[in-house]
Enzyme design. Sequence first.
Site, PDB file in Angstrom:
ATOM      1  N   HIS A 130       1.059  -1.399  -0.091  1.00  0.00           N
ATOM      2  CA  HIS A 130       0.082   0.096   0.318  1.00  0.00           C
ATOM      3  C   HIS A 130       0.823   1.236   0.056  1.00  0.00           C
ATOM      4  O   HIS A 130       2.060   1.317   0.110  1.00  0.00           O
ATOM      5  CB  HIS A 130      -1.225  -0.214   1.624  1.00  0.00           C
ATOM      6  CG  HIS A 130      -0.383   0.084   2.755  1.00  0.00           C
ATOM      7  ND1 HIS A 130      -0.382   1.100   2.647  1.00  0.00           N
ATOM      8  CD2 HIS A 130      -0.057  -1.267   3.452  1.00  0.00           C
ATOM      9  CE1 HIS A 130       0.858   1.192   4.185  1.00  0.00           C
ATOM     10  NE2 HIS A 130       0.569   0.003   5.003  1.00  0.00           N
ATOM     11  N   CYS A 149       4.180  -4.685   6.407  1.00  0.00           N
ATOM     12  CA  CYS A 149       3.159  -4.578   5.299  1.00  0.00           C
ATOM     13  C   CYS A 149       4.747  -4.344   4.063  1.00  0.00           C
ATOM     14  O   CYS A 149       5.160  -3.402   4.229  1.00  0.00           O
ATOM     15  CB  CYS A 149       2.114  -2.926   5.256  1.00  0.00           C
ATOM     16  SG  CYS A 149       0.899  -3.970   5.791  1.00  0.00           S
TER      17      CYS A 149
END
Length: 199
Positions: A130, A149
Site C-alpha cells: 500500500h 506491510c
Amino acid sequence: MRIRPEAFWAADTRVTVDMPLFGRDFGSGMIGNSNVRSTFTTGPQRIAVVDDATKAMKVYFDGALVKTAPVTLGSPDWLSPTGYAVIMEQERHSKFNAGSIGLKPGDKGYYAPLVVEHANRLTNSGVYVHQALPSAYGAVGVDNVSHGCVGLLPDDAAWFFNNMRTGDVVQVLNTGAPAVEPLEGFGDWNIGWASYAKR
C-alpha cells in the site's frame, strides 16, 4: 477447491481442470455432491519481487522488468512474511485498525484508526502492499517501519494499484520471517511441490 501447477502458468494459457468430487469426504461432515469441470484462460504473468536486502521492489510482466520502486517493510517487531503471496483484493481506500492485529491503546506499535490509499491485500491478517503514510516517506528505500506491510511512495503505489490485479503474485525476500502460511491467504506457492501434489 484450490489448485496450482508445479510452476507458474505461462501467460494466456488455457487450463481445464476436472474435479471428481462427488462422494468425496472433505471432513467435518462435508461430502462432495457433484463432479466439476472448469476451464479458464490465464492473463499476463505479473510478479512483484520485494527484497529487504535492497529495500526495493521489482515488477516483471511476462518475464520482463517493467518497474523498480523503493519500499519500506516490517520493522524488527513486525517482520514482513517471506515467500510468495497472492493479491487477494484491492481497495483504493482501506480502513486500517490496530485492533485487527491485537493492539490496543497504550501498546507498543498501536496507531489510531486510519485510511490507507492504494491497498492490495496479501493475507487475511492484514499484510498489504500500500501507499506508505506521509510520516514514513523518508524511510522508503532506507529503513523498515511498517507493521509487516510493503509501503510505497505515492506515485509507485498508484502505479502498482493500477497495473497489478487480484491473483497476481508478490514474492518477499530476506526479511528473516517465515513464509506466508497457506491458509493466511493464498500461500499455496510456499508449499513444496512434492508435498502439495499429495494433498
